[in-house]
Design an enzyme around this catalytic site. Structure first.
Site, PDB file in Angstrom:
ATOM      1  N   GLU A  88      54.156  12.979  47.563  1.00 18.82           N
ATOM      2  CA  GLU A  88      54.025  12.699  46.137  1.00 18.82           C
ATOM      3  C   GLU A  88      55.178  11.797  45.692  1.00 18.82           C
ATOM      4  OE1 GLU A  88      53.566  16.149  43.624  1.00 18.82           O
ATOM      5  OE2 GLU A  88      54.671  15.199  41.976  1.00 18.82           O
ATOM      6  N   GLU A  90      58.873  10.884  35.127  1.00 21.13           N
ATOM      7  CA  GLU A  90      58.599  12.149  34.460  1.00 21.13           C
ATOM      8  C   GLU A  90      59.561  12.270  33.281  1.00 21.13           C
ATOM      9  OE1 GLU A  90      56.965  15.648  37.047  1.00 21.13           O
ATOM     10  OE2 GLU A  90      58.702  14.808  38.084  1.00 21.13           O
TER      11      GLU A  90
END
Length: 549
Positions: A436, A441
């Site tokens: 990932e 974020e």
């Protein structure tokens, strides 16, 4: 070769020479510390090595009734203040040497008591590699790396892995306002070797030093904030290297501490003159220093040999041919490019997220040239919030290249927007084996930073490879979030400035196809508590572009 020794503690007998008190003060209540006692433990003392293991380290513990602080004067040119009365000091003159140590316990109204003791300790530490890099073999001048993110920062001092500022990290040139740039970014710190091959440190502050708020009163400041003040301690100082006693993992530190005699400082003053070298190259150096007033904290500084902390060269991408994009110019989501993922993924996709993803226009739409993903407080399928998550799985997947996303982020406690990528073998192959890449974020409960991360076997969840950068306006302005992905390196950037680099190789899952995901989650393991007054907020995406060679 560096000689760093494992430490064990044994009590050293103390010879007390004197104890006295001083309470000749006229202002305020005077409380003189009493019953002052001091113990010292030489690190690594055994029957075979009665003066220690060669690290030169001695742990001191002082206690007294009515004492507020303890000042340790070590008799080797170094001194420090400890609020707790506990400290460890490394004596660095090689061989077996006696040192007369004075401890001053201070109480209210300026009253103090002191006690003097002698320690005998053996030192045999050297780190020629750090010494060479620090001095250039003769003389080298260092400057604050003003252009780099986190050139000044603070985080916790305890716990393995806390090797970067996580409470605060200065953005590039953040301290250039007011008068700070004239006393911080222009500091000159020169380490030289004298005729005896000992280190001499010269500190040129060009008149003023940037002083931490806790110490401004010591130099004529008002104690209201960090200030540029007449520090006084400039010129030449003796300096030495000693082994670290911080307990940081070997891959997080060189294991060597720079000690500056006479209360000297490496630019930003926090009440200590000992700097652990976390990383050093011919042109860069990262250090960690424990402030004199709070051993639970660690301040971090980045230095460079480039005068003035000039901007680094602009990042140059290897990938300049656009192979895929969506600029959201229509009036609906292009389902040739994107899939809707709906539901809650059986326990919030493993993150205990509070939202239910839908394909409703209230949660995902295209308007005014932007993709708009909106998280809302509304009931749906047993959940209290709705939002949207879209992916390019099976529609656009690729290996290696540069992804560029221009976006404005949602605001509000509990929001958790993400721009990320997942290995195309998912879900047939499980996470984190597929890998990932989190390009961006953001957590509404932590609005002053964005982060990027890599998840793969051995480095997933709380052990992910993470980098972040300080931000101020990502919920009100558009910024560009990128990842540059090659077989050898993965670099994450915001507005063209890297904040995380990773050396990629054949052993990682980042050698295969990935697809892109855009979503806004609510709450969960990273999003945290959702604000009681939260109603709705949106992530707006101007474009998503992918480039290859």
């Amino acid at each position: 070769m560096k000689n760093i020794f494992k430490t064990s503690l044994a009590v050293l007998s103390l010879v007390f020479f004197s104890a006295c008190s001083n309470d000749d003060y006229d202002i305020g209540d005077i409380t003189t510390p009493s019953n002052l006692s001091v113990t010292a433990e030489v690190v690594g003392q055994t029957e075979e090595m009665p003066n220690g293991d060669g690290s030169g380290a001695v742990s001191f513990t002082a206690s007294a009734d009515n004492a507020m602080t303890y000042k340790f004067i070590y008799g080797d040119g170094f001194e420090e203040v400890s609020a707790s009365g506990e400290t460890t000091h490394s004596f660095n003159e090689n061989g077996v040497n006696d040192y007369t140590v004075t401890v001053v316990a201070s109480g209210t109204g300026g009253a103090s008591s002191n006690m003097t003791t002698t320690v005998t300790v053996f030192s045999d530490f050297s780190d020629p590699e750090t010494k060479e890099l620090l001095t250039g073999g003769s003389s080298k001048t260092w400057y604050v790396a003003a252009s780099q993110p986190a050139h000044l920062g603070v985080g916790p001092s305890s716990g393995e892995g806390f090797t970067a500022p996580i409470y605060y990290a200065a953005a590039p040139f953040e301290k250039a306002g007011a008068d700070v740039s004239s006393c911080f970014y222009t500091d000159e710190m020169t380490f030289s070797l004298n005729e005896n091959d000992n280190i001499v440190y010269n500190y040129n502050n060009n008149g003023l030093t940037f002083v931490n708020v806790a110490y401004t009163g010591d130099f004529g400041g008002d104690g209201s904030e960090d200030q540029c003040l007449d520090f006084g301690n400039t010129g030449d100082f003796s300096a030495s290297l000693s082994p670290s006693t911080s307990g940081l993992p070997e891959d997080a530190t060189t294991g060597t501490v720079i000690n500056i005699a006479g209360g000297g400082t490496m630019s930003y003053y926090v009440g200590s003159s000992s700097y652990e070298v976390l990383n050093i190259t011919p042109t860069t150096m990262d250090v960690r220093v424990i402030p004199g007033n709070d051993p639970a904290l660690a301040w971090y500084l980045k230095f460079t040999t480039s005068q003035g902390g000039e901007e680094e060269e602009e990042f140059e991408s290897q990938f300049n041919t656009e192979i895929w994009s969506d600029e959201f110019d229509g009036d609906a989501l292009n389902t040739d490019n994107w899939n809707y993922e709906t539901g809650n993924g059986s326990n919030g996709w493993g993150n205990n997220e509070a939202q239910y993803y839908t394909d409703a226009e209230d949660n995902v739409k295209v308007e005014n040239g932007n993709l708009v993903i909106t998280a809302k407080r509304e009931a749906e399928s047993g959940f209290d919030f709705t939002s949207a998550r879209i992916t390019t799985k099976d529609k656009f997947e690729f290996t290696f290249g540069r992804v560029e996303v221009r976006a404005k982020l949602p605001a509000g406690g509990g929001t958790w927007p993400a721009i990320w990528m997942l290995g195309a073998a998912f879900p047939e192959e499980s996470w984190p084996g597929v890998g990932e890449m989190d390009i961006m974020e953001f957590v509404g409960n932590d609005p002053d930073r964005i982060s990027s991360a890599l998840h793969f076997p051995g480095n997933s969840g709380g052990n992910a490879i993470v980098g972040d950068t300080e931000v101020s306006d990502v919920t009100s302005e558009f910024h560009i979030y990128e990842v540059e992905w090659t077989a050898e390196k993965i670099t994450f950037l915001m507005d063209g400035v890297p904040h995380l680099e990773f050396d990629n190789n054949d052993s990682t899952p980042f050698q295969e196809d990935f697809f892109i995901i855009l979503n806004v989650a609510m709450g969960g393991t990273l999003g945290g508590n959702i604000a009681d007054d939260f109603q709705e907020s949106s992530m707006e995406v101007d474009y998503v572009k992918v480039f290859q060679e």
